[in-house]
Design a protein around this motif. Sequence first.
Motif, PDB file in Angstrom:
ATOM      1  N   SER A 129       9.669  -7.566   8.098  1.00 26.29           N
ATOM      2  CA  SER A 129      10.830  -7.306   7.250  1.00 26.29           C
ATOM      3  C   SER A 129      11.701  -8.550   7.124  1.00 26.29           C
ATOM      4  O   SER A 129      12.155  -8.899   6.015  1.00 26.29           O
ATOM      5  CB  SER A 129      11.659  -6.158   7.829  1.00 26.29           C
ATOM      6  N   ALA A 130      11.936  -9.231   8.243  1.00 24.50           N
ATOM      7  CA  ALA A 130      12.791 -10.424   8.204  1.00 24.50           C
ATOM      8  C   ALA A 130      12.141 -11.546   7.404  1.00 24.50           C
ATOM      9  O   ALA A 130      12.803 -12.213   6.595  1.00 24.50           O
ATOM     10  CB  ALA A 130      13.095 -10.867   9.631  1.00 24.50           C
ATOM     11  N   ILE A 131      10.846 -11.755   7.611  1.00 22.50           N
ATOM     12  CA  ILE A 131      10.159 -12.832   6.878  1.00 22.50           C
ATOM     13  C   ILE A 131      10.111 -12.509   5.390  1.00 22.50           C
ATOM     14  O   ILE A 131      10.341 -13.385   4.540  1.00 22.50           O
ATOM     15  CB  ILE A 131       8.747 -13.039   7.450  1.00 22.50           C
ATOM     16  N   LEU A 132       9.817 -11.264   5.060  1.00 21.57           N
ATOM     17  CA  LEU A 132       9.689 -10.892   3.658  1.00 21.57           C
ATOM     18  C   LEU A 132      11.012 -11.037   2.915  1.00 21.57           C
ATOM     19  O   LEU A 132      11.054 -11.629   1.828  1.00 21.57           O
ATOM     20  CB  LEU A 132       9.184  -9.453   3.561  1.00 21.57           C
ATOM     21  N   ALA A 146      11.162  -6.870  -7.199  1.00 23.74           N
ATOM     22  CA  ALA A 146      11.418  -5.446  -7.443  1.00 23.74           C
ATOM     23  C   ALA A 146      10.190  -4.596  -7.185  1.00 23.74           C
ATOM     24  O   ALA A 146      10.310  -3.416  -6.879  1.00 23.74           O
ATOM     25  CB  ALA A 146      11.907  -5.237  -8.876  1.00 23.74           C
ATOM     26  N   THR A 147       9.000  -5.187  -7.311  1.00 28.21           N
ATOM     27  CA  THR A 147       7.776  -4.384  -7.223  1.00 28.21           C
ATOM     28  C   THR A 147       6.954  -4.637  -5.976  1.00 28.21           C
ATOM     29  O   THR A 147       6.153  -3.781  -5.588  1.00 28.21           O
ATOM     30  CB  THR A 147       6.894  -4.635  -8.456  1.00 28.21           C
ATOM     31  N   ILE A 148       7.115  -5.807  -5.347  1.00 29.52           N
ATOM     32  CA  ILE A 148       6.294  -6.086  -4.179  1.00 29.52           C
ATOM     33  C   ILE A 148       6.613  -5.129  -3.033  1.00 29.52           C
ATOM     34  O   ILE A 148       5.772  -4.869  -2.166  1.00 29.52           O
ATOM     35  CB  ILE A 148       6.472  -7.552  -3.714  1.00 29.52           C
ATOM     36  N   LEU A 149       7.827  -4.574  -3.053  1.00 33.01           N
ATOM     37  CA  LEU A 149       8.189  -3.604  -2.019  1.00 33.01           C
ATOM     38  C   LEU A 149       7.352  -2.330  -2.138  1.00 33.01           C
ATOM     39  O   LEU A 149       7.195  -1.604  -1.154  1.00 33.01           O
ATOM     40  CB  LEU A 149       9.681  -3.275  -2.092  1.00 33.01           C
ATOM     41  N   ASN A 150       6.851  -2.042  -3.354  1.00 36.86           N
ATOM     42  CA  ASN A 150       5.939  -0.898  -3.488  1.00 36.86           C
ATOM     43  C   ASN A 150       4.614  -1.159  -2.776  1.00 36.86           C
ATOM     44  O   ASN A 150       3.895  -0.220  -2.424  1.00 36.86           O
ATOM     45  CB  ASN A 150       5.672  -0.603  -4.956  1.00 36.86           C
ATOM     46  N   GLY A 151       4.314  -2.442  -2.565  1.00 38.21           N
ATOM     47  CA  GLY A 151       3.067  -2.800  -1.895  1.00 38.21           C
ATOM     48  C   GLY A 151       3.071  -2.500  -0.413  1.00 38.21           C
ATOM     49  O   GLY A 151       2.020  -2.597   0.237  1.00 38.21           O
ATOM     50  N   VAL A 152       4.233  -2.134   0.152  1.00 38.71           N
ATOM     51  CA  VAL A 152       4.266  -1.820   1.587  1.00 38.71           C
ATOM     52  C   VAL A 152       3.534  -0.516   1.880  1.00 38.71           C
ATOM     53  O   VAL A 152       3.391  -0.152   3.051  1.00 38.71           O
ATOM     54  CB  VAL A 152       5.714  -1.739   2.095  1.00 38.71           C
ATOM     55  N   VAL A 207       4.547 -17.442  -1.051  1.00 38.54           N
ATOM     56  CA  VAL A 207       3.725 -16.308  -1.492  1.00 38.54           C
ATOM     57  C   VAL A 207       2.923 -15.739  -0.326  1.00 38.54           C
ATOM     58  O   VAL A 207       2.818 -14.513  -0.136  1.00 38.54           O
ATOM     59  CB  VAL A 207       2.800 -16.737  -2.645  1.00 38.54           C
ATOM     60  N   GLY A 208       2.330 -16.651   0.489  1.00 39.66           N
ATOM     61  CA  GLY A 208       1.587 -16.183   1.649  1.00 39.66           C
ATOM     62  C   GLY A 208       2.474 -15.434   2.636  1.00 39.66           C
ATOM     63  O   GLY A 208       2.075 -14.406   3.203  1.00 39.66           O
ATOM     64  N   GLY A 213       4.268 -10.665   5.179  1.00 36.84           N
ATOM     65  CA  GLY A 213       5.425  -9.872   5.579  1.00 36.84           C
ATOM     66  C   GLY A 213       5.341  -8.434   5.085  1.00 36.84           C
ATOM     67  O   GLY A 213       5.632  -7.492   5.838  1.00 36.84           O
ATOM     68  N   SER A 214       4.930  -8.237   3.832  1.00 44.37           N
ATOM     69  CA  SER A 214       4.816  -6.880   3.308  1.00 44.37           C
ATOM     70  C   SER A 214       3.729  -6.096   4.022  1.00 44.37           C
ATOM     71  O   SER A 214       3.850  -4.887   4.232  1.00 44.37           O
ATOM     72  CB  SER A 214       4.539  -6.916   1.799  1.00 44.37           C
TER      73      SER A 214
END
Length: 1259
Positions: A129-132, A146-152, A207-208, A213-214
């Motif tokens: 969470s902290a790194i992301l 806005a959308t990468i959080l859906n990838g969790v 990006v990595g 992180g996610s």
Amino acid sequence: MDEDRNLSKRLWDTCREVPIIEDKQTPWKLFKLLKIITLFVVAVLVFGLALCSKTSFLLLITLSNEGTTTIPAEQKPLALLCIGCSLITSSILLLLKSIWKSCYKSSNLPGKNSVVLVLFFEFLVSVGSAILTIVAMPHLDIVTNATILNGVAVLSALLQVITQCTAKERNRFLLPSITAFILILLGYILFLILYIMKGDTRMSIWVGLAVGGSFLVSFNWYEKYFRVIGENSSSIFLKNLCKDMTKCQNVLHILSSLLRIAVTTSVLEAYVPLSKMDWGIVTSIPSRETRIIAITIGVQLISSALCHWFALAACKMRALQKCFILPLYLASLAVMAVLVIPVVVYYEDYRRSLNESTSINFSGYCNVIADGRNQSLNDSVFPHLVLDVTHTLCFLDMSQISDIGMLTGSAVSWWLGLVLATLHLWHLRLYRIQRTRDLFIKRPYEGVFIEQSLLLNTRFDVQMTDRLKQFRPLYPVKVFLCATMWHESYDEMMKMIISIFRLDKYRPRKEGETSDVSFEGHVYFDDAFRDVPESKGRHVNQYAEMLVEIIREVYSIFLNTDEGLFRKQHQIPDQKLVRTPYGGRIVVTMPHGNMLVVHLKDKNLIRHKKRWSQVMYFYYLLGWKLASKYYKRWEKGEDESELKRKFQKEKHNTYLLALDGDTDFQPAAVMLLVDRLQLYPLVGAACGRIHPTGSGPMVWYQKFEYAVGHWLNKTAEHVLGCVLCSPGCFSLFRAAALMDDNVMKTYTIKASKARHYIQYDQGEDRWLCTLLLKQGWRVEYNAASDAYTNAPEDFKEFYNQRRRWGPSTMANTVDLLGASTLMTSRNQSMSKPYMLYQLFSLVSSILAPSAVILMTAGNLTVLLDIHPSSALILAVIPPAVFLGISFKIKSDTQILIAAVMSALYALLMLIAVLLIIGNMVKDKTILTPSSIFLITLAGFYLLTALMHPQEVGLVLYGLLYILCVPSAYLLLAIYSMVNMNNVSWGTREMTSAAGAAKPETATPQTKTQKAESTFKRFFSRAQLCKRLYRKGSAEELIVSRQNTSVEAPQLQNMIVEDEARPEEQHREEEPAITCPNQCWVTQLQSLSDDMCLQEDTLDLNEEQFFRELTAKYLEPLPEDKQKQKKMADELRHLRNKITFLYFICNAFWLMATFTLQLIRTSIFIQVPMVDMNLQFTGQHIYVDPLGFMFILTFAMLVLFQFLAMLYHRIYTLIHYMAFLDTESKSEKPKQQVQEVDDDEVDDDDELVFSNLLDSGTLV
């Protein structure tokens, strides 16, 4: 005989007298409208708050981007610090909550395996969470953020596949879970390709880190799948690990929260210096930037917490699809729209503003406008925020279709993956009251990705392929309705019997089927027998006869409710009469199969009065019918551990509904109480909202008094700790709680000391709750469960009732406070602060008389324009004189004097109120002590009433309540204290005390008076025997409805035992007309042909049980004149001691106030008086320190009660909305459909209670 009963005896007599059986009190259509409005509001709030939370968080991410200019580059640490706050806020809240629970509730220490497993995953999640959010996301574009959080949801999708594969049966959501996993991976691939193709090595690192992180964050919801895998696995290690994690949740939450806070702080502390930023700038940021950051983080934190709460409320209301899943799905999409649409609009506006010959693409727009704009923030902040969002997209070339396509593809893949990974939620089955820990498995919420955390944290159930997984119902519940009855009137009995038959119709009993809730009614009728000359056995009295006639009448009504005019009427089946060791029993099988048993108690055979009736049904229903069968099975050699498990299970799911003989209630009220006990295992009892019924000023006063008591006192007790008294007129008790140590057994103790008569017999309901609380059980209040009971309509009866309640309440409260250490250690709901709250409530009630005297003195000061000290002396004299003479005069005379003084005090209060209002108008100010008090009191009651819209009309009785304050809190207190040694019941009394002083010799009657008395007794006997001859005619009810109770004069200062009045005994022994019935059996059989009563025999084992029970606990008390006289002396001594302490405290308080008034200039607090324009008038308000501290503390107490009431109202609404949603709709009868067709078709908008609707009414 049966043929004769089936014939229509009087074809011309088809009109019926039918009592009111429908629900006239509840506005069902209003509730349905309220439900629609509530669900709409909750859905909008969940959507709006999720949108605000995510938008504000993404703005914080944008403000921390290197190229954005709303916050200068050197001030970026402040934005990063706010992101860190968003990450750890939920952990801080969870830490505080877990510490509180560990201190006051459960603090089991977990095993090493549980600690290692939890901390390992928490470390991964907190690092991810902290790194992301702190390291990676500030360098990415707004759409990706806005959308990468859906990838969790990637790991959740994978764990779903694993969990469903470990299930023994194939399930229907395996393919969606696989598809979700593939789509989320596709989103990551497109995201990596999009950014890596740009050739920027530094960006590739970000990006990595974002992908890594996610992925680490996706471990956050491992626990809910781990539990399901453990349940389906045969591994004992996994099962024990899951149990330990659940049992020791509070301690694990403390450790995990501390770890998350530490890791997030460490990452933040390390990243800022590594990025060549300085923490020192945080203390010197300009006010404009500080305001922007503060508003953004404030909106984010508040909206996240509120979104979680309203989402939880939506689930508890069973609006999972409409108010939880759909709003969160849409919020995730709306965030992109809110952030991207302004960028597109600004870009298009700029393009249109250029000359036609000039064209510019998005990259040029970024260079000219987004990066080359004026850095000044003197104008509006919104355009700068839009351009900052635009800057995040400048790294990508939005002019190229490939970049737009891959960016859109990754966003859509992630969103669809989240939708498919949470598709099972659309079929999630919830209980009516869903416990939070059973709904959300892990920590409350994650503020930085609120939608994802709420959706992925919700419970996961494996659904079968061929059908939906059968929703595991709660353990079937058995409810025993236990009504105690004595000399109730016809109308009172009718209400209670109708209520029981309503329940029979609501939950019919069908052979071979198991209902979720089954009912069995029991009525315990005290003193039901009398002697009849020349009869072989005792007969039942006129009240028992009347009860049987009422049962017959109500049975006929419910049996033929749906029948038309020319249809054959159903006849009442034969019922049973049983002779028992305690008297007799009437066994009635109600129309829909449930049983109603009327126990007719003979006071010569078994101990009577309410507490002993309760002991009787406790041991009969719980000891004999519930417990004994398991002991018999154990004696036959069945497995002890299995029997113990089943026994504990049945005890926890067997409930007793305590009723009075005049209680009126609807089935919905019972079900709402059942909900509380069914899903909360530590709840030992629950009570509903009691509404007094009747007419006249005394009832009007009690309506408002009951309302205020329930609105404020009951709700505050429920929220802050436990309800101290669950009234016996309508309360549901858990069998396991009653059968606990030191409860049911202790309740059988006979009063052997003076204080026992006060605590045990004068307030048995409160004492029973005291025993439950001491054993650690919780007592709750449900405001939506309404019950109606008759209230005293006479001033004397009201005073006698409160004479019992006041001392018993004080005795039980003192008992609880004296055992506060034991209470707080054993009862999880009773904390030290709550005990302090109860202590102050007790002190307030003790000092209530002196408070009324001070108020009266204030009124006299205003009315007579005299010095406050003189007014105080005048105010003390009347109650002091009344107190002094009350020790010498009879109780009836005391009540007469109190009635006269109450009228005078009410007149004084009315004049004072009018004078205060007149002074406000005259002086054009409301800022005087009296006016402030009056306006505050009226406004407070009005606001409280508005929070209860169904009862808002009761506020009209508030004026009468205020006028009666001196009578209720001063005169009644004096009467209760002085007559504390009078332990008679006070209401419906027909017997005087045994062992008390003999009544004075009656005045000799004249010959005329003797003749008149003789004739009255003769005709009353003749009328009684005439009823015994009747054969099932409709006219027999007319005489039965007459309330034949005669109130005997109440003797002062007496101890009541079981002895009839001498004149009553003499009358029973007089010869009378010989009646044909030889015993009570033939007497009841001769009442009516409509309901034949066939004699049956009692089981020998049950007969032996009652004989043993009577011998051990319920043997009639022998008359011991010497012992009664001794107890009367002890009661008088206790009365004198308590009365002295009670009024000496009030005297000290008044003396302190009087002393301060004499020296007001040196000690009083001066408060400047201002007018309506808030200008100083030159005068001061003088407030003594004692009075100020008392008023301040009292105001704090009222404030706590009001806040508790708001909290309780919200959760009552949630429970009621869930109840309306879960009760299936019943089919309308044909007759009703025809009526609706003629008027208007309402489809399913009538009611939502199964089997409650019949012929257009609630039955």
